[in-house]
Every structure is written in structure tokens, then in C-alpha cells.
Design an enzyme around this catalytic site. Structure first.
Site, short mmCIF file in Angstrom:
data_model
loop_
_atom_site.label_atom_id
_atom_site.label_comp_id
_atom_site.label_asym_id
_atom_site.label_seq_id
_atom_site.Cartn_x
_atom_site.Cartn_y
_atom_site.Cartn_z
N CYS A 52 85.96 -92.06 0.60
CA CYS A 52 85.56 -90.70 0.22
C CYS A 52 85.10 -89.95 1.46
CB CYS A 52 84.43 -90.76 -0.82
SG CYS A 52 84.77 -91.88 -2.20
N ARG A 56 87.66 -88.48 -3.65
CA ARG A 56 87.38 -89.91 -3.83
C ARG A 56 88.70 -90.68 -3.81
NH1 ARG A 56 82.38 -91.01 -4.75
NH2 ARG A 56 82.90 -93.12 -5.46
N SER A 94 80.42 -93.96 -10.20
CA SER A 94 80.62 -92.71 -9.46
C SER A 94 81.96 -92.09 -9.86
CB SER A 94 80.61 -92.98 -7.95
OG SER A 94 79.36 -93.49 -7.55
N CYS A 114 54.71 -73.05 -1.58
CA CYS A 114 54.70 -73.93 -2.75
C CYS A 114 53.35 -73.93 -3.45
CB CYS A 114 55.04 -75.36 -2.35
SG CYS A 114 56.75 -75.61 -1.79
N CYS A 122 81.30 -89.30 2.36
CA CYS A 122 80.36 -90.41 2.36
C CYS A 122 80.05 -90.86 3.77
CB CYS A 122 80.94 -91.58 1.56
SG CYS A 122 79.85 -93.02 1.50
N CYS A 159 62.35 -88.80 -8.48
CA CYS A 159 61.37 -88.70 -7.39
C CYS A 159 61.19 -87.28 -6.89
CB CYS A 159 61.75 -89.63 -6.25
SG CYS A 159 63.39 -89.34 -5.54
N CYS A 184 58.63 -79.06 -9.83
CA CYS A 184 59.30 -79.72 -8.69
C CYS A 184 58.34 -80.30 -7.67
CB CYS A 184 60.26 -78.77 -8.01
SG CYS A 184 59.49 -77.61 -6.85
N CYS A 212 62.38 -95.28 1.99
CA CYS A 212 63.25 -94.33 1.28
C CYS A 212 64.65 -94.42 1.84
CB CYS A 212 62.70 -92.90 1.42
SG CYS A 212 63.76 -91.63 0.68
N ASP A 213 65.62 -94.19 0.99
CA ASP A 213 67.03 -94.26 1.38
C ASP A 213 67.40 -93.21 2.41
OD1 ASP A 213 69.57 -95.27 1.33
OD2 ASP A 213 70.20 -94.18 -0.44
#
Length: 422
Positions: free
Chosen positions: A28, A141, A129, A323, A31, A261, A332, A282-283
Site C-alpha cells: 500500500c 491497497r 483493513s 483548547c 503505508c 485515546c 476531544c 505510543c505507536d
């Protein structure tokens, strides 16, 4: 996919493991793992010793519930024997009566009878996906040779349905489908996809040049997409498709905490593990500055107590000035720290709003009145279920059963109708 969760003295710790690093059988173009070109070659999967060590330590910290999330690349490239070993280690080290849950994110092309039987036997939740109908999906894809993946994905979904495996659909929103929200929603309903989530596609080339946002779509495009999708989701106040973004909005309207999250007040504690065991919070913060250790060489307790973890968790509550007084803050909570532009000085931290702030404000304003209708309908069902169980309703001046904090007479009592039925 829902986050995996570890209950311990450290609180709720999410655990997600990159099973085969960046190896994938698709290419893809959006990605960050597309460098393998859909021809992964030798598969480097999680080492057995590292896997067993982690599961043993993880299970020792759980309190009755253990959840694992497996991602990639394409995690099925690790082979069925790998996942059979996973469930063996889980059973070996789990305390009696521990609930063990596994989730897995896949492109779906490798799923067959054998995989589907395994997923059903061990109650895997499978995320598939898929970017929409055939022509939309197959534009981006693709395999390494450029062939589309749609037919193979739908074949995989057929096997999941054959064995009654729980699954949801993950759709990346990019230039080819951001103006096709209604078409996507109609497609999901036509194919009877009950659970769907959207993820804005990232521009990883731009990200390498430190461009703010680094996304394939603009905030205006994403806002318009969400509004158009909401029109279909609403369904006269009785949605039939679970869309994760709207479900999280609805949670707030019915006085529940959002589970995603980016919509929560603080980042949930998460442990992201690379294939080699390197651990991060975290990713989207996988770089040396935020490395917590390695689960193959370091005790899990030491990783969870790393001071870097506390530094990371302070990012989300550090809100930009716009914010702080925003009317939508409860929906949010400033969005995602990765989507802000940060400037760290000696005396203070400067931060800009989330890249998609405009998108969120647009959908929140657009959906507000109709979201209140959906919330009222949900509360009516809750109240009817409460009555049907034979439980006694609160007195008029008691707190309402919906959790609003209001008195019953000022809240859900108005939803009650004469007699048993509502």
C-alpha cells in the site's frame, strides 16, 4: 482495534506487539511499511524466548484480565504455529480464572479455513483493513505487482463469517476516498459490516521533513467527510452501524468516558512493543527519545517505571491556550499530542492545537442536535432494560441511573412512560 489492557499496580496498561516488524505481503503506497514492496522475504518474527519471558511477566502483573493486540506489517506472516505458541504460553502462565483476550489487525488476504477456525477457537477479535468498494480499495491497497487486494480481502471475510469470528473494518481515509463518505457508508451497510473505524492516512514522506500534520488529507476535507458520514450513521436517531468516532462522541453525550485515546482527557497507559522487544509508550512516538527499554532484556516492572513514561503522559494534558476555553473540550480534550506542534523552552512549553482541530469543531457543531436525539434514545433503552430487570427506579431526588450527576426527576424520569413499556 480496541486497545489491549493490563490491570496492575501501574493502572491500565495497553499492550500492542508488532509481530513481524514491517514485513507485509501488500505494498500500500501510503503505508510506512511499504518499503518491502509486498515481498517480505525472510520473516523476522518475535523470538520465542522474548515472547515467553514477556508473557510470563505480563501475566504476573494482571488482575484477572489479560489482553494482547498483535499487529505488523502483516502479523499472519508469523504463521499459525507462532500464534499457537502464543496461546500456549498464555494458558501456561495465566492465574486461575484469568480472562485472556487477543485482538489482531490484518489485511485479511491470508485468512483461510485454518486461520478462521483458530480465531474462533481462541476468541480472537480481528480487525480487517479495507478502504471501501473494489475500485477505491484497489487503487491504493495493492500487491507488489500492482494487483488489487479487494477480492482476497473479501474472501478472508467470508471465512471469518463462516466460523462466526468477531471482526471489524478499518478504513484509511486518503485522497481517493475522503470525498466518498456516503458511498463508503452505503458499502458498509450493503456488506453488513457492523463495526467500522476511520484512520486519516499519514504522509510519511512529509513527516520526515517535519511538516506539521503530515497527513494525506486537510482538516477541512476530514471535517466534511465526518459530516457526510454522520448523515448516514444517524439513521433517524437509531444508528445501525457502529462507527468508532461517532460512538466515542455518543459516549460523552450519555455521560460515559470515550474509549478512543484521542478523545480522552489523558493518554491511556500503553506499551508498544517492536518485533525485537523494544518498548515505547505510543505507536507514534517510536524513537530513541521515548524508548522505555526492551522486554527481552529488561524486567517489565522497570520498563513501566521508566521516568520517560511519566514525561510522555504529561504531553496530552499540556493544552494549547485555544483548547482551555473551547466549548468542545469535553469531547476531544485537545486531540492527540502527535498532531500538535511542540516547542520546548527552558521556562515553558509552547504548543499548537491538534492538526484536525477544525475537523473536530466542524463535526461537533454539525452533529450536536441529532446526537442529543440519539443519546435520548439510548437512555430510553437503558431505562427500559432497567425496568425489565425488576430493579426499583430511584426516587425523584436521587441521582439519575444514567450517570449524568443530575437528580432523576431532572433527567431520565421524563423518558419514562405510564406502564412498564417506554
Amino acid at each position: 482495534m480496541r486497545e489491549a489492557c493490563l490491570t496492575s499496580d501501574h493502572g491500565n496498561i495497553g499492550v500492542m506487539w508488532k509481530t513481524v516488524s514491517e514485513a507485509c505481503n501488500l505494498a500500500c503506497d501510503y503505508c510506512y511499511y511499504s518499503r518491502c514492496g509486498g515481498k517480505p522475504g525472510k520473516i523476522d518474527r518475535i523470538d520465542d524466548e522474548v515472547l515467553e519471558k514477556f508473557i510470563k511477566e505480563y501475566m504476573a502483573l494482571t488482575n484477572g484480565v489479560a489482553k494482547f493486540a498483535w499487529q505488523g506489517g502483516e502479523p499472519l506472516l508469523a504463521g499459525l504455529d507462532f500464534f499457537e505458541k502464543v496461546v500456549q504460553y498464555q494458558a501456561k502462565y495465566a492465574s486461575p480464572h484469568t480472562m485472556i483476550n487477543n485482538s489482531l489487525q490484518t489485511n485479511g488476504t491470508l485468512i483461510d479455513d485454518e486461520w478462521a477456525r483458530f480465531f474462533k477457537k481462541y476468541n480472537f477479535l480481528v480487525g480487517v483493513s479495507l478502504d471501501g468498494p473494489k475500485e477505491i480499495n484497489d487503487a491504493r491497497r495493492t500487491t507488489g505487482s500492482g494487483a488489487g487486494s479487494f477480492d482476497r480481502v473479501m474472501r478472508g471475510i467470508h471465512y471469518l463469517r463462516k466460523y462466526d469470528v468477531d471482526f471489524n473494518i478499518l478504513t484509511v481515509i486518503h485522497e481517493n476516498n475522503v470525498n466518498q463518505a456516503k458511498r463508503l457508508m452505503d458499502f458498509y451497510q450493503q456488506e453488513r459490516f457492523a463495526f467500522v473505524q476511520f484512520i486519516p492516512g499519514m504522509d510519511f514522506l512529509a513527516q520526515e521533513t517535519d511538516k506539521k500534520g503530515a497527513y494525506l488529507i486537510t482538516p477541512e476535507e476530514y471535517g466534511n467527510f465526518l459530516c457526510e458520514a454522520f448523515d448516514v450513521w444517524y439513521n433517524d436517531g437509531d444508528p445501525i452501524t457502529s462507527v468508532r468516532f461517532f460512538d466515542n462522541m455518543l459516549n460523552v453525550y450519555v455521560h460515559r468516558e470515550a474509549e478512543l485515546c484521542i478523545h480522552r482527557k489523558t493518554c491511556p497507559k500503553t506499551l508498544i512493543l517492536e518485533q525485537n522487544g523494544d518498548a515505547y509508550p505510543c505507536d507514534f512516538f517510536i524513537h530513541d527519545q521515548y524508548k522505555l527499554g526492551n522486554v527481552g532484556t529488561d524486567p517489565l516492572e522497570d520498563i513501566l517505571n521508566n521516568p520517560v513514561y511519566k514525561e510522555f503522559l504529561r504531553l496530552k494534558p499540556t493544552l494549547p491556550d485555544p483548547c482551555r476555553n473551547c466549548r468542545y473540550l469535553d469531547l476531544c480534550h485537545g486531540g492527540c499530542p502527535r498532531n500538535r506542534t511542540w516547542s520546548f523552552g527552558e521556562d515553558e512549553t509552547q504548543v499548537d492545537v491538534d492538526y484536525f482541530c477544525q475537523s473536530y469543531q466542524q463535526i461537533y457543531a454539525y452533529a450536536h442536535e441529532r446526537m442529543e436525539v440519539v443519546a435520548q434514545n439510548v437512555k430510553k433503552r437503558w431505562l427500559q432494560e432497567y425496568i425489565d430487570t425488576g430493579l426499583k427506579l430511584p426516587k425523584r431526588n436521587d441521582p439519575c441511573i444514567c450517570g449524568s450527576g443530575k437528580k432523576f426527576k431532572k433527567c431520565c424520569e421524563s423518558l419514562k412512560r405510564p406502564g412498564k413499556q417506554i
